[in-house]
Design an enzyme around this catalytic site. Sequence first.
Site, PDB file in Angstrom:
ATOM      1  N   PHE A 160       0.814  -1.220   0.000  1.00 25.96           N
ATOM      2  CA  PHE A 160       0.000   0.000   0.000  1.00 25.96           C
ATOM      3  C   PHE A 160       0.843   1.264   0.000  1.00 25.96           C
ATOM      4  O   PHE A 160       0.362   2.331  -0.371  1.00 25.96           O
ATOM      5  CB  PHE A 160      -0.934   0.003   1.229  1.00 25.96           C
ATOM      6  CG  PHE A 160      -0.258   0.451   2.505  1.00 25.96           C
ATOM      7  CD1 PHE A 160      -0.109   1.802   2.792  1.00 25.96           C
ATOM      8  CD2 PHE A 160       0.254  -0.472   3.413  1.00 25.96           C
ATOM      9  CE1 PHE A 160       0.528   2.232   3.953  1.00 25.96           C
ATOM     10  CE2 PHE A 160       0.896  -0.052   4.570  1.00 25.96           C
ATOM     11  CZ  PHE A 160       1.038   1.305   4.835  1.00 25.96           C
ATOM     12  N   LYS A 184      -1.096  -7.101  -9.246  1.00 20.87           N
ATOM     13  CA  LYS A 184      -2.075  -7.217  -8.146  1.00 20.87           C
ATOM     14  C   LYS A 184      -1.688  -6.148  -7.135  1.00 20.87           C
ATOM     15  O   LYS A 184      -0.822  -6.347  -6.299  1.00 20.87           O
ATOM     16  CB  LYS A 184      -2.008  -8.615  -7.516  1.00 20.87           C
ATOM     17  CG  LYS A 184      -3.286  -9.078  -6.847  1.00 20.87           C
ATOM     18  CD  LYS A 184      -3.794  -8.172  -5.742  1.00 20.87           C
ATOM     19  CE  LYS A 184      -3.049  -8.330  -4.428  1.00 20.87           C
ATOM     20  NZ  LYS A 184      -3.456  -7.300  -3.437  1.00 20.87           N
ATOM     21  N   SER A 237       5.417  -6.947   3.299  1.00 21.63           N
ATOM     22  CA  SER A 237       5.981  -7.264   4.613  1.00 21.63           C
ATOM     23  C   SER A 237       6.732  -8.600   4.571  1.00 21.63           C
ATOM     24  O   SER A 237       6.495  -9.437   3.684  1.00 21.63           O
ATOM     25  CB  SER A 237       4.854  -7.324   5.645  1.00 21.63           C
ATOM     26  OG  SER A 237       3.931  -8.327   5.264  1.00 21.63           O
ATOM     27  N   CYS A 292       9.474   2.032   3.165  1.00 19.30           N
ATOM     28  CA  CYS A 292      10.337   0.870   3.448  1.00 19.30           C
ATOM     29  C   CYS A 292      11.754   1.323   3.762  1.00 19.30           C
ATOM     30  O   CYS A 292      12.526   0.582   4.347  1.00 19.30           O
ATOM     31  CB  CYS A 292      10.347  -0.064   2.252  1.00 19.30           C
ATOM     32  SG  CYS A 292      10.711   0.815   0.741  1.00 19.30           S
ATOM     33  N   GLU A 394       9.060  -4.519  13.112  1.00 17.93           N
ATOM     34  CA  GLU A 394       8.820  -3.387  12.221  1.00 17.93           C
ATOM     35  C   GLU A 394       7.476  -2.771  12.615  1.00 17.93           C
ATOM     36  O   GLU A 394       6.455  -3.451  12.592  1.00 17.93           O
ATOM     37  CB  GLU A 394       8.761  -3.863  10.760  1.00 17.93           C
ATOM     38  CG  GLU A 394       8.557  -2.705   9.800  1.00 17.93           C
ATOM     39  CD  GLU A 394       8.323  -3.132   8.356  1.00 17.93           C
ATOM     40  OE1 GLU A 394       7.653  -4.148   8.126  1.00 17.93           O
ATOM     41  OE2 GLU A 394       8.823  -2.424   7.465  1.00 17.93           O
TER      42      GLU A 394
END
Length: 508
Positions: A160, A184, A237, A292, A394
């Site tokens: 996202f 996707k 992730s 990230c 995280e």
Amino acid sequence: MSIAEQPALSADLATVGHWIAGRAEEDATRFAPVYDPATGEVARRVALAEAADVDRAVVAARTAFADWSQASLAKRSGVLFRFRELLAAGADEVARTVTAEHGKTLDDARGEVQRGLEVVEFACGIAHLMKGEASEQISTRVDSTSYRQPLGVVAGITPFNFPSMVPMWMFPIAIACGNAFVLKPSEKDPSASLILARLLAEAGLPDGVFSVVQGDKVAVDALLTHPEVDAVSFVGSTPIAKHVYETATAHGKRAQALGGAKNHAVVLPDANLDVAADAIASAAFGSAGQRCMAISAVVTVGDEAGDALSAAVVERARALTVGPGAADGSEMGPVISPEARERVAAYAGRGADEGATLALDGRELVVAGHEGGFFVGPTVLDHVTPAMDVYKDEVFGPLLVILRAASFEDALALVNANPYGNGAAIFTADGGAAREFRSRVTAGMVGINVPIPVPMAYFSFGGWKNSLFGDLHVHGREGVLFYTRGKVVTERWPERAHGVDYGFPTQT
Ligand code: NAD
């Protein structure tokens, strides 16, 4: 609000659908809500694909691949050049769509479109990038030539946090190399993918070369197990990256799966602390920490420098204007979902309970007029230790932890012991220390007095350890290698007709 408490999805909501074989499709039996994170309201609904929808996209891609892989390099780069122009002209529409669904500030959204555009520009050079090698006379009158050829149908599964840039790390290069691509996107902010699909079609890309299937785990698993998908690029992730890599490779596919991160900045006592604090505050809280490559852990060396740095970062974080991403003056928007806000708050509380100092607490922040938005303010925990969950996990939000180390060696050992290895930075005035760090740190992308060392499109992006499953990083030279396979041709053209020789060829 938990998933179970989500409001029923009205059929009056606008639907974000698929793009398959050059056509928009909105029919579905399952839908998920797409929020405006600045208000907390459901703004539209996204169709969730079933395996049959994925199959239609893959079959269309396989059909389109036959001609597209044989199209000349000039034709393929021509489409990309036109796409580049259309995207540059439509960048603001893409950025506004990203802000509406992700929540990041408009400036930030424009930045991500620009970084994606740079990959498109790189892919425009495909005629040069796909050149092979040749050796004449490897034996008498025998020559060898190597080629890079496309793989077939490749899938991209994206997160996202960069709904336009991360897909553009992948598809421009995959398509330029002659593959057909099925994307996707994240179901949390799916609309940008459809603008990209429309612009590709306007640029003259044949139907089926690029398709979008919206969806969740059902669509992902259908792609990972589909016999006609040759390769999978994933960004998301770590647990899902591992699942994607293992499932895709078990089904005979080439895979690269980029995972989560805990990016450290080491600050040595000789660093310019003002410069370091500016850089760290922006790298920790930009995009509400949902990058990230965000800095989420700082390791200071020496108590005096640690105290000064901590105070300077808190001062900057406190001054940040938090508000809706589309509003003038907002420097930090909301996080993506109520779950993300609760996660940040829970880790802040747990860190404090475990003995860290809550130097700045953003949990109670309310943005006037946007009380329902998913806002959480910048949060800083100082005196964190490696044993605390807030360090080990995280968090992926505007939460920065500060750890203290006694020496450069201790700081480096701490960074290297972390299971993630996406990015790492050092702030120092000492060239020798910087060189040592650069050489010995176990991370894929390293910054020296640079907080977010994201490689340009013509270099490759990717981490080490739990931040990447697979061998090749994305874009740059490694992107071209990932989306192609090698072929070496050995050819002999006799000068004149002669008899059969069954002997082993020798170099005489
Ligand atoms: P995520 O792993 O939840 O989702 C990524 C993609 O996987 C989405 O398309 C999602 O629909 C799909 N997915 C989710 N759960 C799945 C499941 N159980 N089975 C199959 N597919 C599933 O990640 P996110 O929350 O969208 O993005 C944030 C994460 O991405 C962070 O961990 C961040 O560090 C990481 N990220 C990494 C990089 C990098 O370059 N290494 C870049 C961007 C984001």
